[in-house]
Design a protein around this motif. Sequence first.
Motif, PDB file in Angstrom:
ATOM      1  N   MET A   1       0.340  -1.049   0.355  1.00  0.00           N
ATOM      2  CA  MET A   1       0.044  -0.054  -0.024  1.00  0.00           C
ATOM      3  C   MET A   1       1.041   0.595  -0.347  1.00  0.00           C
ATOM      4  N   ALA A   2       0.845   2.065  -0.763  1.00  0.00           N
ATOM      5  CA  ALA A   2       1.347   3.572  -0.800  1.00  0.00           C
ATOM      6  C   ALA A   2       0.621   4.680   0.280  1.00  0.00           C
ATOM      7  N   ARG A   3       0.884   5.648   0.630  1.00  0.00           N
ATOM      8  CA  ARG A   3       0.768   6.347   1.444  1.00  0.00           C
ATOM      9  C   ARG A   3       0.709   7.916   0.663  1.00  0.00           C
ATOM     10  N   VAL A   4      -0.213   8.357   1.223  1.00  0.00           N
ATOM     11  CA  VAL A   4      -0.521   9.787   1.039  1.00  0.00           C
ATOM     12  C   VAL A   4      -0.564  10.712   2.241  1.00  0.00           C
ATOM     13  N   ARG A   5      -0.568  12.617   2.030  1.00  0.00           N
ATOM     14  CA  ARG A   5      -0.806  12.860   3.359  1.00  0.00           C
ATOM     15  C   ARG A   5      -1.874  14.297   2.375  1.00  0.00           C
ATOM     16  N   LEU A   6      -2.532  14.340   3.452  1.00  0.00           N
ATOM     17  CA  LEU A   6      -4.013  15.497   2.800  1.00  0.00           C
ATOM     18  C   LEU A   6      -3.581  16.800   2.983  1.00  0.00           C
ATOM     19  N   ILE A   7      -3.097  17.373   2.496  1.00  0.00           N
ATOM     20  CA  ILE A   7      -2.807  18.887   2.903  1.00  0.00           C
ATOM     21  C   ILE A   7      -4.038  19.639   2.445  1.00  0.00           C
ATOM     22  N   GLY A   8      -4.862  19.513   1.607  1.00  0.00           N
ATOM     23  CA  GLY A   8      -5.899  20.191   1.967  1.00  0.00           C
ATOM     24  C   GLY A   8      -6.355  21.162   2.881  1.00  0.00           C
ATOM     25  N   PRO A   9      -7.195  22.419   3.091  1.00  0.00           N
ATOM     26  CA  PRO A   9      -7.387  23.170   4.083  1.00  0.00           C
ATOM     27  C   PRO A   9      -8.393  22.551   5.201  1.00  0.00           C
ATOM     28  N   GLU A  10      -9.039  21.263   4.312  1.00  0.00           N
ATOM     29  CA  GLU A  10     -10.773  21.336   5.193  1.00  0.00           C
ATOM     30  C   GLU A  10     -10.431  19.794   4.942  1.00  0.00           C
ATOM     31  N   PRO A  11     -11.277  18.818   6.028  1.00  0.00           N
ATOM     32  CA  PRO A  11     -11.229  17.683   6.102  1.00  0.00           C
ATOM     33  C   PRO A  11     -11.921  17.233   4.839  1.00  0.00           C
ATOM     34  N   VAL A  12     -11.822  16.047   4.788  1.00  0.00           N
ATOM     35  CA  VAL A  12     -12.278  15.077   2.960  1.00  0.00           C
ATOM     36  C   VAL A  12     -13.003  14.032   2.883  1.00  0.00           C
ATOM     37  N   THR A  13     -14.235  13.675   3.242  1.00  0.00           N
ATOM     38  CA  THR A  13     -15.074  12.167   2.479  1.00  0.00           C
ATOM     39  C   THR A  13     -14.352  11.473   1.792  1.00  0.00           C
ATOM     40  N   VAL A  14     -13.480  10.792   1.846  1.00  0.00           N
ATOM     41  CA  VAL A  14     -13.676   9.594   0.663  1.00  0.00           C
ATOM     42  C   VAL A  14     -13.669   8.508   0.308  1.00  0.00           C
ATOM     43  N   PRO A  15     -14.754   8.950  -0.455  1.00  0.00           N
ATOM     44  CA  PRO A  15     -15.744   7.045  -0.868  1.00  0.00           C
ATOM     45  C   PRO A  15     -14.606   6.011  -0.936  1.00  0.00           C
TER      46      PRO A  15
ATOM     47  N   ILE B   1      -1.745  11.024   7.010  1.00  0.00           N
ATOM     48  CA  ILE B   1      -1.387  10.525   6.719  1.00  0.00           C
ATOM     49  C   ILE B   1      -2.379   9.010   5.979  1.00  0.00           C
ATOM     50  N   VAL B   2      -3.037   8.557   4.880  1.00  0.00           N
ATOM     51  CA  VAL B   2      -4.020   7.424   4.670  1.00  0.00           C
ATOM     52  C   VAL B   2      -3.104   6.854   4.209  1.00  0.00           C
ATOM     53  N   GLU B   3      -3.105   5.723   4.134  1.00  0.00           N
ATOM     54  CA  GLU B   3      -3.030   4.288   3.212  1.00  0.00           C
ATOM     55  C   GLU B   3      -4.360   4.099   1.599  1.00  0.00           C
ATOM     56  N   VAL B   4      -3.299   4.012   0.720  1.00  0.00           N
ATOM     57  CA  VAL B   4      -4.185   3.906  -0.725  1.00  0.00           C
ATOM     58  C   VAL B   4      -3.916   2.937  -1.326  1.00  0.00           C
ATOM     59  N   PRO B   5      -4.755   1.988  -2.125  1.00  0.00           N
ATOM     60  CA  PRO B   5      -4.320   1.167  -2.879  1.00  0.00           C
ATOM     61  C   PRO B   5      -3.031   1.393  -4.177  1.00  0.00           C
ATOM     62  N   ASP B   6      -2.226   0.579  -4.608  1.00  0.00           N
ATOM     63  CA  ASP B   6      -0.973   0.665  -5.317  1.00  0.00           C
ATOM     64  C   ASP B   6      -1.155   1.317  -6.165  1.00  0.00           C
ATOM     65  N   ASP B   7      -2.301   0.752  -6.983  1.00  0.00           N
ATOM     66  CA  ASP B   7      -3.321   1.269  -8.378  1.00  0.00           C
ATOM     67  C   ASP B   7      -3.577   2.299  -7.692  1.00  0.00           C
ATOM     68  N   ARG B   8      -3.438   3.096  -7.244  1.00  0.00           N
ATOM     69  CA  ARG B   8      -4.759   4.377  -6.936  1.00  0.00           C
ATOM     70  C   ARG B   8      -4.127   5.044  -6.316  1.00  0.00           C
ATOM     71  N   PHE B   9      -2.933   5.205  -6.327  1.00  0.00           N
ATOM     72  CA  PHE B   9      -1.829   6.280  -5.747  1.00  0.00           C
ATOM     73  C   PHE B   9      -1.593   7.901  -6.205  1.00  0.00           C
ATOM     74  N   GLU B  10      -1.513   7.020  -8.082  1.00  0.00           N
ATOM     75  CA  GLU B  10      -1.893   8.115  -9.259  1.00  0.00           C
ATOM     76  C   GLU B  10      -2.360   9.177  -8.750  1.00  0.00           C
ATOM     77  N   ALA B  11      -3.788   8.878  -8.748  1.00  0.00           N
ATOM     78  CA  ALA B  11      -5.655   9.326  -8.637  1.00  0.00           C
ATOM     79  C   ALA B  11      -5.223  10.335  -7.431  1.00  0.00           C
TER      80      ALA B  11
END
Length: 67
Positions: A1-15, A27-37
């Motif tokens: 799993m890849a990891r990304v950090r939310l740098i936006g100013p507000e919380p977001v809901t990620v379906p 920082i959240v883990e996301v599937p490797d194949d969705r990292f670029e998205a």
Amino acid sequence: MARVRLIGPEPVTVPELAGRTVEPDAIVEVPDDRFEAYVCQTATWEPVEEPGAKPKKTAAKSLQKED
């Protein structure tokens, strides 16, 4: 799993993450194949650990005795 950090100013809901609400600077883990998205949204997400990367080991802090 890849990891990304939310740098936006507000919380977001990620379906894609089961509807999880992600807070800014989290920082959240996301599937490797969705990292670029995620990281292509440069105003919202930044990469932390790319797909296939091995987790980094952290050095243990040394404890000093107080006299």
